[in-house]
Design an enzyme around this catalytic site. Structure first.
Site, PDB file in Angstrom:
ATOM      1  N   HIS A   1      12.550  26.979 -10.516  1.00  0.00           N
ATOM      2  CA  HIS A   1      12.616  28.408 -10.855  1.00  0.00           C
ATOM      3  C   HIS A   1      12.423  29.313  -9.639  1.00  0.00           C
ATOM      4  O   HIS A   1      12.115  30.496  -9.792  1.00  0.00           O
ATOM      5  CB  HIS A   1      11.576  28.750 -11.937  1.00  0.00           C
ATOM      6  CG  HIS A   1      11.925  28.192 -13.291  1.00  0.00           C
ATOM      7  ND1 HIS A   1      11.026  28.138 -14.333  1.00  0.00           N
ATOM      8  CD2 HIS A   1      13.084  27.670 -13.761  1.00  0.00           C
ATOM      9  CE1 HIS A   1      11.621  27.586 -15.395  1.00  0.00           C
ATOM     10  NE2 HIS A   1      12.864  27.296 -15.068  1.00  0.00           N
TER      11      HIS A   1
ATOM     12  N   ARG B   1       0.843  -1.205   0.000  1.00  0.00           N
ATOM     13  CA  ARG B   1       0.000   0.000   0.000  1.00  0.00           C
ATOM     14  C   ARG B   1       0.874   1.249   0.000  1.00  0.00           C
ATOM     15  O   ARG B   1       0.608   2.242  -0.608  1.00  0.00           O
ATOM     16  CB  ARG B   1      -0.894   0.093   1.240  1.00  0.00           C
ATOM     17  CG  ARG B   1      -1.697  -1.118   1.627  1.00  0.00           C
ATOM     18  CD  ARG B   1      -3.081  -1.079   1.035  1.00  0.00           C
ATOM     19  NE  ARG B   1      -3.119  -1.636  -0.288  1.00  0.00           N
ATOM     20  CZ  ARG B   1      -2.797  -2.895  -0.609  1.00  0.00           C
ATOM     21  NH1 ARG B   1      -2.366  -3.743   0.276  1.00  0.00           N
ATOM     22  NH2 ARG B   1      -2.879  -3.306  -1.843  1.00  0.00           N
TER      23      ARG B   1
ATOM     24  N   SER C   1       4.674  24.480 -21.940  1.00  0.00           N
ATOM     25  CA  SER C   1       4.715  24.660 -23.394  1.00  0.00           C
ATOM     26  C   SER C   1       6.020  24.150 -24.007  1.00  0.00           C
ATOM     27  O   SER C   1       6.130  24.048 -25.222  1.00  0.00           O
ATOM     28  CB  SER C   1       4.543  26.140 -23.730  1.00  0.00           C
ATOM     29  OG  SER C   1       5.602  26.882 -23.157  1.00  0.00           O
TER      30      SER C   1
ATOM     31  N   GLY D   1       1.340  20.422 -18.407  1.00  0.00           N
ATOM     32  CA  GLY D   1       1.023  21.851 -18.451  1.00  0.00           C
ATOM     33  C   GLY D   1       2.198  22.763 -18.713  1.00  0.00           C
ATOM     34  O   GLY D   1       2.272  23.839 -18.123  1.00  0.00           O
TER      35      GLY D   1
ATOM     36  N   GLN E   1       8.231  24.270 -12.557  1.00  0.00           N
ATOM     37  CA  GLN E   1       8.775  25.543 -13.045  1.00  0.00           C
ATOM     38  C   GLN E   1       8.000  26.701 -12.429  1.00  0.00           C
ATOM     39  O   GLN E   1       8.361  27.858 -12.603  1.00  0.00           O
ATOM     40  CB  GLN E   1       8.636  25.628 -14.565  1.00  0.00           C
ATOM     41  CG  GLN E   1       9.373  24.547 -15.324  1.00  0.00           C
ATOM     42  CD  GLN E   1       9.005  24.583 -16.796  1.00  0.00           C
ATOM     43  OE1 GLN E   1       9.599  25.310 -17.579  1.00  0.00           O
ATOM     44  NE2 GLN E   1       8.012  23.807 -17.183  1.00  0.00           N
TER      45      GLN E   1
ATOM     46  N   CYS F   1      19.461  37.398  -1.128  1.00  0.00           N
ATOM     47  CA  CYS F   1      20.422  38.505  -1.124  1.00  0.00           C
ATOM     48  C   CYS F   1      21.371  38.321  -2.301  1.00  0.00           C
ATOM     49  O   CYS F   1      22.070  37.306  -2.397  1.00  0.00           O
ATOM     50  CB  CYS F   1      21.202  38.532   0.186  1.00  0.00           C
ATOM     51  SG  CYS F   1      22.492  39.801   0.163  1.00  0.00           S
TER      52      CYS F   1
HETATM   53  P1  OAD Z   1       3.728  28.442 -20.606  1.00  0.00           P
HETATM   54  O1  OAD Z   1       2.787  29.573 -20.347  1.00  0.00           O
HETATM   55  O2  OAD Z   1       4.819  28.646 -21.568  1.00  0.00           O
HETATM   56  O3  OAD Z   1       2.888  27.160 -21.107  1.00  0.00           O
HETATM   57  C1  OAD Z   1       1.750  26.739 -20.445  1.00  0.00           C
HETATM   58  C2  OAD Z   1       1.215  25.484 -21.133  1.00  0.00           C
HETATM   59  O4  OAD Z   1       0.095  25.040 -20.409  1.00  0.00           O
HETATM   60  C3  OAD Z   1       0.761  25.709 -22.575  1.00  0.00           C
HETATM   61  O5  OAD Z   1       1.319  24.718 -23.438  1.00  0.00           O
HETATM   62  C4  OAD Z   1      -0.774  25.561 -22.506  1.00  0.00           C
HETATM   63  O6  OAD Z   1      -1.305  24.941 -23.652  1.00  0.00           O
HETATM   64  C5  OAD Z   1      -0.933  24.651 -21.303  1.00  0.00           C
HETATM   65  N1  OAD Z   1      -2.216  24.807 -20.596  1.00  0.00           N
HETATM   66  C6  OAD Z   1      -2.958  25.921 -20.425  1.00  0.00           C
HETATM   67  N2  OAD Z   1      -4.072  25.648 -19.737  1.00  0.00           N
HETATM   68  C7  OAD Z   1      -4.054  24.336 -19.462  1.00  0.00           C
HETATM   69  C8  OAD Z   1      -4.941  23.438 -18.807  1.00  0.00           C
HETATM   70  N3  OAD Z   1      -6.091  23.852 -18.268  1.00  0.00           N
HETATM   71  N4  OAD Z   1      -4.576  22.140 -18.700  1.00  0.00           N
HETATM   72  C9  OAD Z   1      -3.418  21.688 -19.239  1.00  0.00           C
HETATM   73  N5  OAD Z   1      -2.537  22.498 -19.882  1.00  0.00           N
HETATM   74  C10 OAD Z   1      -2.841  23.784 -19.999  1.00  0.00           C
HETATM   75  O7  OAD Z   1       4.269  28.007 -19.166  1.00  0.00           O
HETATM   76  P2  OAD Z   1       5.546  27.124 -18.783  1.00  0.00           P
HETATM   77  O8  OAD Z   1       5.836  26.109 -19.836  1.00  0.00           O
HETATM   78  O9  OAD Z   1       5.364  26.638 -17.396  1.00  0.00           O
HETATM   79  O10 OAD Z   1      10.163  30.760 -16.164  1.00  0.00           O
HETATM   80  O11 OAD Z   1       6.674  28.220 -18.777  1.00  0.00           O
HETATM   81  C11 OAD Z   1       7.979  27.844 -18.409  1.00  0.00           C
HETATM   82  C12 OAD Z   1       8.711  28.999 -17.818  1.00  0.00           C
HETATM   83  O12 OAD Z   1       8.648  30.119 -18.670  1.00  0.00           O
HETATM   84  C13 OAD Z   1       8.158  29.531 -16.513  1.00  0.00           C
HETATM   85  O13 OAD Z   1       8.534  28.770 -15.393  1.00  0.00           O
HETATM   86  C14 OAD Z   1       8.754  30.888 -16.458  1.00  0.00           C
HETATM   87  C15 OAD Z   1       8.477  31.328 -17.860  1.00  0.00           C
HETATM   88  O14 OAD Z   1       9.232  32.294 -18.367  1.00  0.00           O
HETATM   89  C16 OAD Z   1      10.809  31.700 -15.462  1.00  0.00           C
HETATM   90  O15 OAD Z   1      10.273  32.673 -15.000  1.00  0.00           O
HETATM   91  C17 OAD Z   1      12.254  31.442 -15.294  1.00  0.00           C
END
Ligand code: OAD
Length: 208
Positions: free
Chosen positions: A85, A56, A153, A151, A67, A93
């Site tokens: 991130h 279990r 991109s 979730g 991220q 600091c």
């Molecule tokens: P993105 O905004 O680039 O991508 C979000 C993804 O989630 C997209 O492919 C959407 O299609 C998908 N999505 C949206 N709604 C959804 C849902 N209800 N269910 C499932 N998927 C969904 O975000 P990240 O890939 O997380 O970094 O971005 C990566 C990094 O870029 C972040 O951590 C940040 C940013 O710049 C830093 O700040 C260093």
């Protein structure tokens, strides 16, 4: 203000794939309750009882690498969690590297509690900076049986490169996302739809 007390039982976990105690056959995961959930059962066959609870307990070991800088994973009780991130709740600091909980409003004049430099910044990994705990992440990724990307991109490295690395080491890979990500073709399988649908469906399959 309304005061609410909630009592939960096995039924709240049933749709996550955990069987309830009293299924129609009166058995718990194919065992009689007297055999695995009584002191007498334990005295009779301790090996069986320990094996039953070990199974279990140990079905899946999950590490969540996020991220995201919000604290939603913590709020849902995720225990093994890496904020690669950084977090909104942290201050860093820029002079001595000391970390402390960020006040709701950070000010450029606030001194570092450790070295007094006026160099407080959000404890967030910005573009061109190295994400946190990468060695630990690569090690876990390469030792995994399955890598699931949910979730994201796939635009931002190094996270966007996890799938290629996992694949290279023979780790099975799965994408769960609203739409195909940048690296979708690299995954062994992909399911596209809202996380509220595709994630529980996949979890239920895993636990079944
Ligand atoms: P993105 O905004 O680039 O991508 C979000 C993804 O989630 C997209 O492919 C959407 O299609 C998908 N999505 C949206 N709604 C959804 C849902 N209800 N269910 C499932 N998927 C969904 O975000 P990240 O890939 O997380 O970094 O971005 C990566 C990094 O870029 C972040 O951590 C940040 C940013 O710049 C830093 O700040 C260093």
């Amino acid at each position: 203000m309304a005061r609410i007390v909630i009592l939960t039982g096995a039924g709240i976990s049933a749709e996550s794939g955990l069987r309830t105690f009293r299924a129609a056959d009166g058995l718990w995961e194919n065992h009689r309750i007297e055999d695995v959930a009584t002191p007498e059962g334990f005295a009779r066959d301790p090996e069986l009882v320990l094996r039953f609870y070990n199974e279990r307990r140990g079905r899946h070991q999950v590490l969540v690498v996020t991220q995201n800088v919000d604290a939603l994973h913590e709020r849902t009780g995720t225990r093994a969690l890496i904020h690669m991130h950084g977090t909104l709740g942290g201050a860093l600091c820029a002079t001595c590297g000391h970390r402390w909980p960020a006040p709701a409003v950070m000010r450029v004049t606030a001194p570092c509690p450790a070295c007094a430099a006026r160099a407080a910044r959000p404890d967030i990994v910005w573009f061109s900076e190295m994400p946190y705990r990468m060695e630990e992440i690569w090690t876990a990724l390469r030792a995994a049986d399955l890598f699931v990307s949910i979730g994201t991109s796939g635009n931002v490295y190094p996270a966007a490169g996890f799938v290629a690395d996992a694949r290279h080491t023979g780790v099975e890979t799965l994408e769960l996302n609203l739409e195909p990500s940048m690296g979708t073709r690299l995954f062994d399988a992909a399911r596209h739809g809202p996380a509220t649908q595709v994630v529980p469906a996949w979890v239920a399959e895993m636990l079944a």
